[in-house]
Design an enzyme around this catalytic site. Structure first.
Site, short mmCIF file in Angstrom:
data_model
loop_
_atom_site.label_atom_id
_atom_site.label_comp_id
_atom_site.label_asym_id
_atom_site.label_seq_id
_atom_site.Cartn_x
_atom_site.Cartn_y
_atom_site.Cartn_z
N CYS A 123 0.81 -1.22 0.00
CA CYS A 123 0.00 0.00 0.00
C CYS A 123 0.84 1.28 0.00
O CYS A 123 0.33 2.36 -0.29
CB CYS A 123 -0.95 0.00 1.19
SG CYS A 123 -1.92 -1.52 1.32
N HIS A 276 -3.74 6.67 1.73
CA HIS A 276 -4.08 5.32 1.28
C HIS A 276 -5.50 4.98 1.73
O HIS A 276 -5.88 5.24 2.87
CB HIS A 276 -3.08 4.32 1.85
CG HIS A 276 -3.51 2.90 1.76
ND1 HIS A 276 -3.97 2.34 0.58
CD2 HIS A 276 -3.57 1.91 2.69
CE1 HIS A 276 -4.28 1.08 0.80
NE2 HIS A 276 -4.06 0.80 2.06
N ASN A 307 -10.33 -1.04 -0.92
CA ASN A 307 -8.89 -0.86 -0.74
C ASN A 307 -8.18 -1.51 -1.92
O ASN A 307 -8.26 -2.71 -2.12
CB ASN A 307 -8.48 -1.52 0.58
CG ASN A 307 -6.99 -1.45 0.86
OD1 ASN A 307 -6.18 -1.21 -0.02
ND2 ASN A 307 -6.61 -1.70 2.11
#
Length: 351
Positions: A123, A276, A307
């Site tokens: 990420c 993020h 995500n």
């Protein structure tokens, strides 16, 4: 006799010249997810902020997503693929250990023979790529650098497990970095905490699969291996959600503040905050800790995308600029954090 080596002239700075995005072609709702795990739409919304997530169909590969985002970014930057001095792809879901996704992407878009390499920082991968691309442009090593965050996380999840699978989506975001007379990318704050290496990761390794295959050769009937094979058929993602949540909330706000300090600005100077897209509660808590003014637009792409790991920041940036084009030219604080545990943050000027 001493000999002086040649070096290319350095640039004063770099900045984002073009931005592109590609999203999975299948919308997966919370109701869909609840057919796989014992949960509810209300629980998922309250705990994560996710309403839907976008995933890619079997016919749409990670490289397809990366190519779509890259071509848009190159077109918006106003350059030709052959002008790229490097291609960087941040991903943890390219299904081949080698060759790299970046090398295949460079060939697809016509950037060969530009150097190409992948970054495995989950990420935080996109922010790592920006740090690398900025350095290449400022040093004069490359005139233009393509940085792509691309993930097909649906390939590495078990829909029936409930620690992480319901969070994840597929997509790609890309930017082209080029020279600028004034800095458009601040110094990066990045690092890792390997002591939490197993907090987010795979259930097992590819070597485990090899061992199963070897054992199967010695057991043609396969009866002794059925249960083990079912459990280890394919490595999938798991996480310790509470540990990750606490680490992100209490540690990453400090990193974000450090990135502002390194940039020489305050939160009042920001046009946008693009973290993020891990969890809406984490985003909301970081906004509070940073004491961001209400004038700062906040990326909340997770509500519709889920995500998407390395792709989440450029995808959220792309959506913010589509919805609020007046943000163009303003400053955005971006921060990525995740498996490793790794993190990266910098301030960028929006294209």
């Amino acid at each position: 006799m001493s000999v002086t080596l040649n070096q290319k002239p350095a640039n004063a700075g770099s900045r984002i010249l073009g931005l592109g995005a590609a999203r999975g072609d299948v919308v997966v709702t919370n109701e869909d997810v609840c057919e796989w795990i014992d949960s509810s739409d209300e629980w998922i919304r309250q705990r994560t902020g996710i309403i839907t997530r976008r995933r890619a169909s079997a016919e749409l590969s990670l490289l397809d997503l990366a190519e779509g985002a890259a071509r848009e970014a190159i077109q918006r930057a106003g350059i030709e693929p052959g002008q790229l001095g490097a291609v960087i792809v941040s991903t943890v879901t390219f299904p081949y250990a080698t060759p790299s996704a970046a090398a295949a992407l460079a060939d697809r878009i016509g950037a060969t023979p530009a150097p190409a390499f992948d970054i495995s920082a989950a990420c935080a991968g996109y922010c790592y790529g920006i740090a690398q691309g900025d350095a290449l442009v400022r040093s004069g090593t490359a005139d233009y650098v393509l940085v792509v965050g691309a993930e097909k996380l649906s390939d590495v999840i078990d829909n029936h497990e409930r620690t992480i699978s319901f969070l994840l989506g597929d997509g790609a975001g890309a930017v082209v970095l080029g020279p600028s007379e004034t800095p458009g990318v601040s110094p990066s704050v990045w690092g890792s905490d390997g002591s939490k290496w197993d907090t987010i990761g795979m259930t097992h390794s590819m070597l485990d699969l090899r061992d199963i295959a070897v054992a199967a050769e010695d057991d043609p009937e396969g009866t002794a291996l059925v249960a083990e094979t079912e459990a280890k058929l394919w490595p999938t993602l798991r996480q310790d959600g509470q540990t990750v949540f606490r680490w992100a909330v209490w540690s990453m706000a400090k990193v974000a503040k450090q990135a502002l300090d390194e940039a020489g600005i305050t939160s009042e100077d920001l046009a946008a905050f693009i973290p993020h897209q891990a969890n809406m509660r984490i985003i909301d808590e970081m906004v509070k800790q940073l004491k961001l003014p209400e004038t700062v637009a906040v990326g909340r792409d997770i509500a519709d995308m889920g995500n998407t790991s390395a792709a989440s920041i450029p995808l959220a940036m792309h959506r913010l600029l589509e919805e609020q084009p007046e943000l163009s030219g303003g400053l955005a604080l971006q921060i990525g954090f995740g498996a490793g545990l790794v993190f990266g943050a910098q301030v960028v000027r929006l294209p």
